[in-house]
Design a protein around this motif. Structure first.
Motif, PDB file in Angstrom:
ATOM      1  N   LYS A  39       0.850  -1.187   0.000  1.00 39.01           N
ATOM      2  CA  LYS A  39       0.000   0.000   0.000  1.00 39.01           C
ATOM      3  C   LYS A  39       0.886   1.238   0.000  1.00 39.01           C
ATOM      4  O   LYS A  39       1.798   1.348   0.817  1.00 39.01           O
ATOM      5  CB  LYS A  39      -0.892   0.003   1.241  1.00 39.01           C
ATOM      6  CG  LYS A  39      -2.032  -0.952   1.127  1.00 39.01           C
ATOM      7  CD  LYS A  39      -2.992  -1.041   2.254  1.00 39.01           C
ATOM      8  CE  LYS A  39      -3.131   0.048   3.225  1.00 39.01           C
ATOM      9  NZ  LYS A  39      -4.086  -0.223   4.293  1.00 39.01           N
ATOM     10  N   SER A  41       2.454   4.474   0.919  1.00 38.82           N
ATOM     11  CA  SER A  41       2.448   5.273   2.130  1.00 38.82           C
ATOM     12  C   SER A  41       3.753   6.046   2.208  1.00 38.82           C
ATOM     13  O   SER A  41       4.667   5.807   1.433  1.00 38.82           O
ATOM     14  CB  SER A  41       2.255   4.395   3.365  1.00 38.82           C
ATOM     15  OG  SER A  41       3.336   3.504   3.494  1.00 38.82           O
ATOM     16  N   HIS A  43       7.188   7.144   4.174  1.00 41.30           N
ATOM     17  CA  HIS A  43       8.168   6.711   5.173  1.00 41.30           C
ATOM     18  C   HIS A  43       9.200   7.823   5.291  1.00 41.30           C
ATOM     19  O   HIS A  43       9.542   8.469   4.298  1.00 41.30           O
ATOM     20  CB  HIS A  43       8.869   5.422   4.736  1.00 41.30           C
ATOM     21  CG  HIS A  43       7.932   4.280   4.521  1.00 41.30           C
ATOM     22  ND1 HIS A  43       7.458   3.517   5.552  1.00 41.30           N
ATOM     23  CD2 HIS A  43       7.368   3.781   3.393  1.00 41.30           C
ATOM     24  CE1 HIS A  43       6.652   2.588   5.072  1.00 41.30           C
ATOM     25  NE2 HIS A  43       6.577   2.732   3.770  1.00 41.30           N
ATOM     26  N   LYS A  62       7.955   8.519  -0.786  1.00 44.23           N
ATOM     27  CA  LYS A  62       6.525   8.767  -0.951  1.00 44.23           C
ATOM     28  C   LYS A  62       6.138   8.593  -2.406  1.00 44.23           C
ATOM     29  O   LYS A  62       6.988   8.377  -3.267  1.00 44.23           O
ATOM     30  CB  LYS A  62       6.171  10.184  -0.489  1.00 44.23           C
ATOM     31  CG  LYS A  62       6.856  11.280  -1.292  1.00 44.23           C
ATOM     32  CD  LYS A  62       6.471  12.647  -0.763  1.00 44.23           C
ATOM     33  CE  LYS A  62       7.151  13.747  -1.561  1.00 44.23           C
ATOM     34  NZ  LYS A  62       6.708  15.068  -1.143  1.00 44.23           N
ATOM     35  N   LYS A 173       1.787   7.075  11.903  1.00 38.34           N
ATOM     36  CA  LYS A 173       2.555   5.852  11.691  1.00 38.34           C
ATOM     37  C   LYS A 173       3.940   5.978  12.294  1.00 38.34           C
ATOM     38  O   LYS A 173       4.483   5.026  12.828  1.00 38.34           O
ATOM     39  CB  LYS A 173       2.700   5.586  10.191  1.00 38.34           C
ATOM     40  CG  LYS A 173       1.438   5.141   9.504  1.00 38.34           C
ATOM     41  CD  LYS A 173       1.630   4.986   7.995  1.00 38.34           C
ATOM     42  CE  LYS A 173       2.776   4.093   7.653  1.00 38.34           C
ATOM     43  NZ  LYS A 173       3.847   4.638   6.885  1.00 38.34           N
ATOM     44  N   GLN A 190      -0.344   8.034   7.059  1.00 43.54           N
ATOM     45  CA  GLN A 190      -0.328   7.139   5.897  1.00 43.54           C
ATOM     46  C   GLN A 190       0.018   7.888   4.605  1.00 43.54           C
ATOM     47  O   GLN A 190       0.823   7.422   3.817  1.00 43.54           O
ATOM     48  CB  GLN A 190      -1.700   6.455   5.753  1.00 43.54           C
ATOM     49  CG  GLN A 190      -1.811   5.491   4.593  1.00 43.54           C
ATOM     50  CD  GLN A 190      -1.085   4.188   4.802  1.00 43.54           C
ATOM     51  OE1 GLN A 190      -0.840   3.777   5.926  1.00 43.54           O
ATOM     52  NE2 GLN A 190      -0.720   3.528   3.720  1.00 43.54           N
ATOM     53  N   LYS A 191      -0.585   9.058   4.395  1.00 42.26           N
ATOM     54  CA  LYS A 191      -0.355   9.777   3.146  1.00 42.26           C
ATOM     55  C   LYS A 191      -0.032  11.244   3.353  1.00 42.26           C
ATOM     56  O   LYS A 191      -0.186  12.054   2.447  1.00 42.26           O
ATOM     57  CB  LYS A 191      -1.590   9.655   2.243  1.00 42.26           C
ATOM     58  CG  LYS A 191      -1.857   8.235   1.820  1.00 42.26           C
ATOM     59  CD  LYS A 191      -2.942   8.154   0.791  1.00 42.26           C
ATOM     60  CE  LYS A 191      -3.116   6.707   0.365  1.00 42.26           C
ATOM     61  NZ  LYS A 191      -4.027   6.548  -0.730  1.00 42.26           N
TER      62      LYS A 191
END
Length: 199
Positions: A39, A41, A43, A62, A173, A190-191
């Protein structure tokens, strides 16, 4: 030559078994493809924390317009925390894990189960390997969300740092300290990413 009822039954039975095996293989392969899918996301890792004379530098993986990218940003503290791009590189697949070397001179990126790539701080490829690198660390901090207040609590030795993200939807996250005095934090959802000040 005429086919007996028993032979006809066996022929249809074998055709049915073959069809079931083919259908089962098709369903298994399509379900395993979905499991491997990563998925998209965001980092992040902090390459160097900032202080009064130095800006923090971070690495961020990303999606940018459906293209996975790895970007090195310098966060300009004196210019309203403007994210200045120092280096960027396009990747072939979304990033699964992002870590920094313990010597803080490179960024390890995992894009597949057994595929790690070491990038320099200038985002040149230094090394590729199939096993997990042993000399990696993360700048991410362990955190807890207090249910009653919605504040995020981060344990920093003898004291707790609190961040107020009650105006943001979703659970973070990753959380990274951007400053030596732990006053500015990078919070990764997440985004999305936001900066937060400690209370």
């Amino acid at each position: 030559m005429q086919e007996s009822k028993r032979e006809k039954f066996l022929r249809f039975l074998l055709i049915g078994i073959c069809l079931l095996v083919v259908l089962g293989g098709f369903l298994y392969s399509s379900s395993s493809d979905k499991v491997e899918e990563i998925k998209p996301s965001i980092h992040a890792e902090v390459l160097s924390r900032g202080d009064e004379s130095r800006n923090p530098v971070i690495a961020v993986a990303k999606m940018l317009e459906e293209q996975p990218v790895l970007v090195i940003y310098e966060i300009d503290q004196k210019n309203q925390y403007y994210f200045k791009v120092l280096h960027s590189v396009s990747l072939h697949k979304p990033v699964k894990t992002l870590r920094v070397t313990k010597e803080h001179n490179g960024i390890w990126v995992q894009m597949e189960e057994k595929k790690w790539i070491l990038f320099s701080e200038g985002l040149e490829v230094l090394q590729e390997r199939e096993s997990d690198p042993s000399t990696v660390t993360s700048s991410g901090e362990a955190f807890q969300i207090q249910k009653d207040t919605g504040l995020i609590s981060i344990s920093r030795g003898s004291r707790d740092v609190q961040l107020d993200l009650t105006d943001k939807s979703g659970e973070p996250k990753e959380i990274h300290s951007l400053s030596g005095d732990d006053s500015v934090w990078l919070v990764v959802f997440q985004k999305d990413m936001v900066l937060a000040r400690s209370r």
